[in-house]
Scaffold this motif. Structure first.
Motif, PDB file in Angstrom:
ATOM      1  N   GLY A  97       0.207   5.641   0.420  1.00  0.00           N
ATOM      2  CA  GLY A  97      -0.646   6.810   0.548  1.00  0.00           C
ATOM      3  C   GLY A  97      -0.167   7.819  -0.476  1.00  0.00           C
ATOM      4  O   GLY A  97      -0.525   7.772  -1.658  1.00  0.00           O
ATOM      5  N   THR A  98       0.739   8.739  -0.029  1.00  0.00           N
ATOM      6  CA  THR A  98       1.329   9.653  -1.003  1.00  0.00           C
ATOM      7  C   THR A  98       2.852   9.527  -1.049  1.00  0.00           C
ATOM      8  O   THR A  98       3.526  10.359  -1.644  1.00  0.00           O
ATOM      9  N   GLY A  99       3.388   8.507  -0.373  1.00  0.00           N
ATOM     10  CA  GLY A  99       4.812   8.195  -0.532  1.00  0.00           C
ATOM     11  C   GLY A  99       5.766   9.202   0.078  1.00  0.00           C
ATOM     12  O   GLY A  99       6.824   9.476  -0.483  1.00  0.00           O
ATOM     13  N   THR A 100       5.419   9.741   1.260  1.00  0.00           N
ATOM     14  CA  THR A 100       6.330  10.682   1.916  1.00  0.00           C
ATOM     15  C   THR A 100       7.076  10.047   3.086  1.00  0.00           C
ATOM     16  O   THR A 100       7.771  10.738   3.820  1.00  0.00           O
ATOM     17  N   GLY A 101       6.931   8.738   3.267  1.00  0.00           N
ATOM     18  CA  GLY A 101       7.665   8.054   4.347  1.00  0.00           C
ATOM     19  C   GLY A 101       9.166   8.146   4.123  1.00  0.00           C
ATOM     20  O   GLY A 101       9.631   8.342   3.002  1.00  0.00           O
ATOM     21  N   ASN A 102       9.916   7.970   5.188  1.00  0.00           N
ATOM     22  CA  ASN A 102      11.370   8.153   5.117  1.00  0.00           C
ATOM     23  C   ASN A 102      12.175   6.856   5.124  1.00  0.00           C
ATOM     24  O   ASN A 102      13.395   6.904   5.022  1.00  0.00           O
ATOM     25  N   SER A 160       4.954  16.964   9.660  1.00  0.00           N
ATOM     26  CA  SER A 160       5.243  18.256   9.019  1.00  0.00           C
ATOM     27  C   SER A 160       4.937  18.192   7.526  1.00  0.00           C
ATOM     28  O   SER A 160       4.865  19.211   6.859  1.00  0.00           O
ATOM     29  N   THR A 161       4.678  16.997   6.993  1.00  0.00           N
ATOM     30  CA  THR A 161       4.229  16.820   5.613  1.00  0.00           C
ATOM     31  C   THR A 161       2.703  16.971   5.488  1.00  0.00           C
ATOM     32  O   THR A 161       2.084  16.371   4.591  1.00  0.00           O
ATOM     33  N   PRO A 183       0.819  -1.208   0.000  1.00  0.00           N
ATOM     34  CA  PRO A 183       0.000   0.000   0.000  1.00  0.00           C
ATOM     35  C   PRO A 183       0.855   1.261   0.000  1.00  0.00           C
ATOM     36  O   PRO A 183       1.983   1.265   0.481  1.00  0.00           O
ATOM     37  N   PHE A 229      -0.095   8.229   7.426  1.00  0.00           N
ATOM     38  CA  PHE A 229       0.386   8.747   8.714  1.00  0.00           C
ATOM     39  C   PHE A 229       0.184   7.681   9.791  1.00  0.00           C
ATOM     40  O   PHE A 229       1.108   7.361  10.551  1.00  0.00           O
ATOM     41  N   ILE A 276      -5.859  -0.135   5.340  1.00  0.00           N
ATOM     42  CA  ILE A 276      -6.765   0.794   6.013  1.00  0.00           C
ATOM     43  C   ILE A 276      -7.553   1.539   4.928  1.00  0.00           C
ATOM     44  O   ILE A 276      -6.953   2.099   4.002  1.00  0.00           O
ATOM     45  N   SER A 299       4.491   8.609  13.187  1.00  0.00           N
ATOM     46  CA  SER A 299       4.520   8.440  14.640  1.00  0.00           C
ATOM     47  C   SER A 299       3.937   9.623  15.405  1.00  0.00           C
ATOM     48  O   SER A 299       3.467   9.460  16.535  1.00  0.00           O
ATOM     49  N   GLY A 300       3.945  10.793  14.826  1.00  0.00           N
ATOM     50  CA  GLY A 300       3.454  11.970  15.547  1.00  0.00           C
ATOM     51  C   GLY A 300       4.024  13.190  14.875  1.00  0.00           C
ATOM     52  O   GLY A 300       4.395  13.130  13.711  1.00  0.00           O
ATOM     53  N   SER A 344      -0.975  11.486   3.334  1.00  0.00           N
ATOM     54  CA  SER A 344      -2.332  10.960   3.545  1.00  0.00           C
ATOM     55  C   SER A 344      -2.496  10.577   5.012  1.00  0.00           C
ATOM     56  O   SER A 344      -1.530  10.225   5.704  1.00  0.00           O
ATOM     57  N   GLN A 386       9.219   2.539   3.567  1.00  0.00           N
ATOM     58  CA  GLN A 386       8.050   1.760   4.018  1.00  0.00           C
ATOM     59  C   GLN A 386       7.147   1.367   2.865  1.00  0.00           C
ATOM     60  O   GLN A 386       6.587   0.286   2.848  1.00  0.00           O
TER      61      GLN A 386
HETATM   62  P1  FAD Z   1       3.298   6.543   2.647  1.00  0.00           P
HETATM   63  O1  FAD Z   1       4.717   6.957   2.674  1.00  0.00           O
HETATM   64  O2  FAD Z   1       2.645   6.413   1.343  1.00  0.00           O
HETATM   65  O3  FAD Z   1       3.124   5.186   3.458  1.00  0.00           O
HETATM   66  C1  FAD Z   1       3.662   5.023   4.746  1.00  0.00           C
HETATM   67  C2  FAD Z   1       3.495   3.562   5.170  1.00  0.00           C
HETATM   68  O4  FAD Z   1       2.132   3.283   5.394  1.00  0.00           O
HETATM   69  C3  FAD Z   1       3.929   2.539   4.131  1.00  0.00           C
HETATM   70  O5  FAD Z   1       4.435   1.417   4.795  1.00  0.00           O
HETATM   71  C4  FAD Z   1       2.672   2.172   3.403  1.00  0.00           C
HETATM   72  O6  FAD Z   1       2.765   0.863   2.883  1.00  0.00           O
HETATM   73  C5  FAD Z   1       1.666   2.260   4.512  1.00  0.00           C
HETATM   74  N1  FAD Z   1       0.332   2.691   4.098  1.00  0.00           N
HETATM   75  C6  FAD Z   1      -0.004   3.827   3.439  1.00  0.00           C
HETATM   76  N2  FAD Z   1      -1.332   3.917   3.312  1.00  0.00           N
HETATM   77  C7  FAD Z   1      -1.851   2.802   3.898  1.00  0.00           C
HETATM   78  C8  FAD Z   1      -3.167   2.311   4.084  1.00  0.00           C
HETATM   79  N3  FAD Z   1      -4.234   2.985   3.653  1.00  0.00           N
HETATM   80  N4  FAD Z   1      -3.337   1.134   4.718  1.00  0.00           N
HETATM   81  C9  FAD Z   1      -2.270   0.429   5.172  1.00  0.00           C
HETATM   82  N5  FAD Z   1      -1.005   0.853   5.034  1.00  0.00           N
HETATM   83  C10 FAD Z   1      -0.803   2.021   4.401  1.00  0.00           C
HETATM   84  N6  FAD Z   1       6.343  11.479   9.933  1.00  0.00           N
HETATM   85  C11 FAD Z   1       5.858  11.733  11.155  1.00  0.00           C
HETATM   86  O7  FAD Z   1       5.283  10.851  11.799  1.00  0.00           O
HETATM   87  N7  FAD Z   1       5.993  12.978  11.718  1.00  0.00           N
HETATM   88  C12 FAD Z   1       6.576  14.001  11.057  1.00  0.00           C
HETATM   89  O8  FAD Z   1       6.618  15.116  11.575  1.00  0.00           O
HETATM   90  C13 FAD Z   1       7.112  13.748   9.757  1.00  0.00           C
HETATM   91  N8  FAD Z   1       7.736  14.734   9.059  1.00  0.00           N
HETATM   92  C14 FAD Z   1       8.209  14.476   7.800  1.00  0.00           C
HETATM   93  C15 FAD Z   1       8.844  15.486   7.057  1.00  0.00           C
HETATM   94  C16 FAD Z   1       9.355  15.237   5.787  1.00  0.00           C
HETATM   95  C17 FAD Z   1       9.991  16.361   5.021  1.00  0.00           C
HETATM   96  C18 FAD Z   1       9.243  13.936   5.234  1.00  0.00           C
HETATM   97  C19 FAD Z   1       9.772  13.624   3.872  1.00  0.00           C
HETATM   98  C20 FAD Z   1       8.622  12.929   5.965  1.00  0.00           C
HETATM   99  C21 FAD Z   1       8.093  13.178   7.236  1.00  0.00           C
HETATM  100  N9  FAD Z   1       7.424  12.184   7.966  1.00  0.00           N
HETATM  101  C22 FAD Z   1       6.947  12.442   9.220  1.00  0.00           C
HETATM  102  C23 FAD Z   1       7.165  10.868   7.367  1.00  0.00           C
HETATM  103  C24 FAD Z   1       5.846  10.848   6.534  1.00  0.00           C
HETATM  104  O9  FAD Z   1       5.726  12.041   5.793  1.00  0.00           O
HETATM  105  C25 FAD Z   1       4.595  10.739   7.366  1.00  0.00           C
HETATM  106  O10 FAD Z   1       4.657   9.675   8.262  1.00  0.00           O
HETATM  107  C26 FAD Z   1       3.335  10.645   6.491  1.00  0.00           C
HETATM  108  O11 FAD Z   1       2.219  10.739   7.318  1.00  0.00           O
HETATM  109  C27 FAD Z   1       3.216   9.387   5.683  1.00  0.00           C
HETATM  110  O12 FAD Z   1       2.030   9.479   4.894  1.00  0.00           O
HETATM  111  P2  FAD Z   1       2.042   9.020   3.372  1.00  0.00           P
HETATM  112  O13 FAD Z   1       0.657   9.122   2.858  1.00  0.00           O
HETATM  113  O14 FAD Z   1       3.091   9.708   2.620  1.00  0.00           O
HETATM  114  O15 FAD Z   1       2.420   7.492   3.597  1.00  0.00           O
END
Ligand code: FAD
Length: 468
Positions: A77-82, A138-139, A75, A148, A205, A153-154, A144, A85
């Motif tokens: 969301g919008t691929g902003t994980g570090n 902060s993203t 899965p 998150f 989810i 994590s927070g 998504s 993942q």
């Molecule tokens: P994705 O990167 O797309 O996915 C994250 C994980 O969740 C992956 O393992 C994916 O497989 C899984 N996933 C996604 N959607 C679903 C779903 N619907 N059901 C089941 N699994 C799913 N994180 C923090 O916690 N706090 C911060 O303050 C923070 N700051 C950031 C700042 C920057 C500049 C960057 C690049 C990252 C930061 N992050 C932070 C990490 C990340 O941006 C967040 O955790 C964000 O909420 C992830 O959302 P996403 O939609 O990009 O998830």
């Protein structure tokens, strides 16, 4: 080909799929490149097909079809994980949930949204009711809400509300399982821990219910200090000042604000360590009184800027959490980072002695939070990278000095977090993904139940090794 992708496409008639190589590659990555280690290990990772469902029924169809053909599903969301993942280590389907983005209801104190909803878009619906999400990464503008919960994590708001793992910060999740006949489950209470922060390894989810808090007008305060320890001590005091409504308190050591905050450079003073605080407008005077007593110099307050000047600056929280690291990386690509906990009650002294121990090699960055109810701080220190061996050594020194590391240079749940099996998540995976097709390679407990976390090595997912 590894998998019967044509067979899968035939079963998914009517659901949006994409196999253009460039687009598939783009959606097979996240912000893993923050880590030189993950960049080396994961750069080649690519899925076979992007599938973009727009409803829960479509998610059920995709999972049933992929289950039948034995195709992995990762899965996204919008691929902003570090930590890679959302990267499909074994290829297969990248399940793009960004099309499931409806905000379904907003009520006093809570909202319900589809998992792919961008967090800022949830607030666009909640704000007219003077409400907003209590906690966000902060993203905020791009992440998504489902990503998150599954991968974060927070962040902003954690100084008041703690982390995602704390009871009450998620109300309910709807989850689809990976079985011949996928089930749709509603999880609440302790059951939330089965899929929260599980990287999508044990269920998709589809719907999220979370609390809302008051949407005050917020003011960004930038406060300069001559001593890092005094900046940290002030940030701690501000964190404990419960009458001062706030959503973020960060300390960023010199020379990062001066060198990396390109649009704020004119406001910074040389050599100063900077507290970036986001405070409710009615509490600005109280916060500034406290700051003056602690020897701070006011560098910038967003509420006194002319509109034109304010528009040129990003919101204060986009200088905090991993945005601090991002800004550093843009100026100096040789920077990487760590994730550290400075445990209560020694957080201020400990963060200062660690800063001193490393000198120029490490630029301190603290994020104050409630952790188990106590005000303490996490660190996302920026590290001038030399070698992976030295990076490991720096982490070891932190742990020896009493500051646990949450290693951001690992793609598995266990190595990034608690360094042990999460029995609840593992048990749920056995039930919800018996063939191990969801996001393979991320849960060591599933891939290698006898793995020894104390042996000092790095887990290498076999599927990944075969590809590399
Ligand atoms: P994705 O990167 O797309 O996915 C994250 C994980 O969740 C992956 O393992 C994916 O497989 C899984 N996933 C996604 N959607 C679903 C779903 N619907 N059901 C089941 N699994 C799913 N994180 C923090 O916690 N706090 C911060 O303050 C923070 N700051 C950031 C700042 C920057 C500049 C960057 C690049 C990252 C930061 N992050 C932070 C990490 C990340 O941006 C967040 O955790 C964000 O909420 C992830 O959302 P996403 O939609 O990009 O998830």
């Amino acid at each position: 080909p590894r998998y019967d992708i044509d067979g899968l496409k035939a079963k998914l008639a009517g659901i949006k799929t994409e196999d253009n190589a460039n687009l598939v590659r783009q959606k097979s990555r996240d912000f893993y490149w923050y880590s030189p280690t993950l960049k080396r290990q994961l750069d080649h990772v690519v899925g076979d097909l992007i599938v973009s469902p727009v409803s829960e029924q479509e998610v059920v169809r995709v999972l049933a079809a992929a289950h039948e053909l034995g195709i992995p599903v990762t899965p996204r969301g919008t691929g902003t994980g570090n930590y890679g993942q959302a990267m499909p280590l074994s290829g297969g389907v990248v399940l793009d949930l960004s099309g499931m983005n409806k905000v379904l209801t907003v009520q006093p104190g809570r909202f319900v949204a589809e998992a792919g909803a961008v967090i800022a878009d949830i607030d666009k619906v909640a704000r007219p009711q003077a409400q907003e999400i209590r906690m966000h990464p902060s993203t905020y503008a791009t992440a998504s809400v489902g990503g998150f919960i599954a991968g974060g994590s927070g962040g902003v708001g954690s100084i008041t509300w703690g982390g995602l793992r704390d009871a009450g910060n998620v109300i309910r999740l709807k989850v689809v399982t990976m079985e011949a006949k996928p089930r749709v489950l509603e999880l609440t209470g302790d059951d939330l821990a089965k899929v929260a922060h599980a990287y999508g390894t044990n269920g998709i989810i589809t719907e999220v219910e979370m609390p809302l808090g008051p949407a005050y007008p917020w003011t960004d305060l930038f406060l300069g200090f001559d001593s890092f320890e005094r900046a940290a001590a002030f940030a701690n005091l501000l964190g404990e000042a419960d009458g001062i409504a706030k959503k973020n308190v960060a300390v960023i050591a010199a020379p990062a604000p001066q060198t990396y905050f390109l649009r704020h450079q004119d406001y910074m003073a040389p050599g100063q360590h900077v507290v970036v605080a986001v405070v409710a407008d009615f509490a600005v005077d109280a916060a500034l009184n406290l700051a003056a007593k602690e020897g701070a110099e006011l560098l910038l307050r967003s509420d006194k800027l002319a509109d034109e000047e304010r528009r040129k600056l990003p919101p204060g929280f986009e200088l905090t959490w991993n945005h601090t690291t991002l800004r550093a990386l843009r100026v100096d690509p040789a920077i990487t980072y760590l994730q550290v906990l400075y445990p209560f009650p020694d957080q201020v002294k400990l963060s200062a002695s660690i800063a001193e121990r490393f000198g120029d090699e490490l630029i301190s960055h603290l994020e104050f939070v409630r952790f188990d109810g106590k005000v303490t701080c996490f660190g996302l220190p920026m590290v001038r990278f030399t070698t992976e061996e030295r990076l490991e050594e720096i982490m070891k020194i932190h742990e020896d000095m009493g500051a646990p590391i949450f290693n951001p240079h690992r793609y598995t749940l266990e190595e990034g977090g608690m360094k042990q099996t999460d029995a609840v998540q593992l048990a749920f995976k056995k039930e919800a993904d018996p063939q191990g097709l969801l996001n393979p390679g991320k849960m060591i407990a599933w891939e290698d139940p006898s793995y020894d976390y104390n042996a000092g090595g790095t887990f290498l997912f076999k599927g990944l090794a075969a590809e590399a």
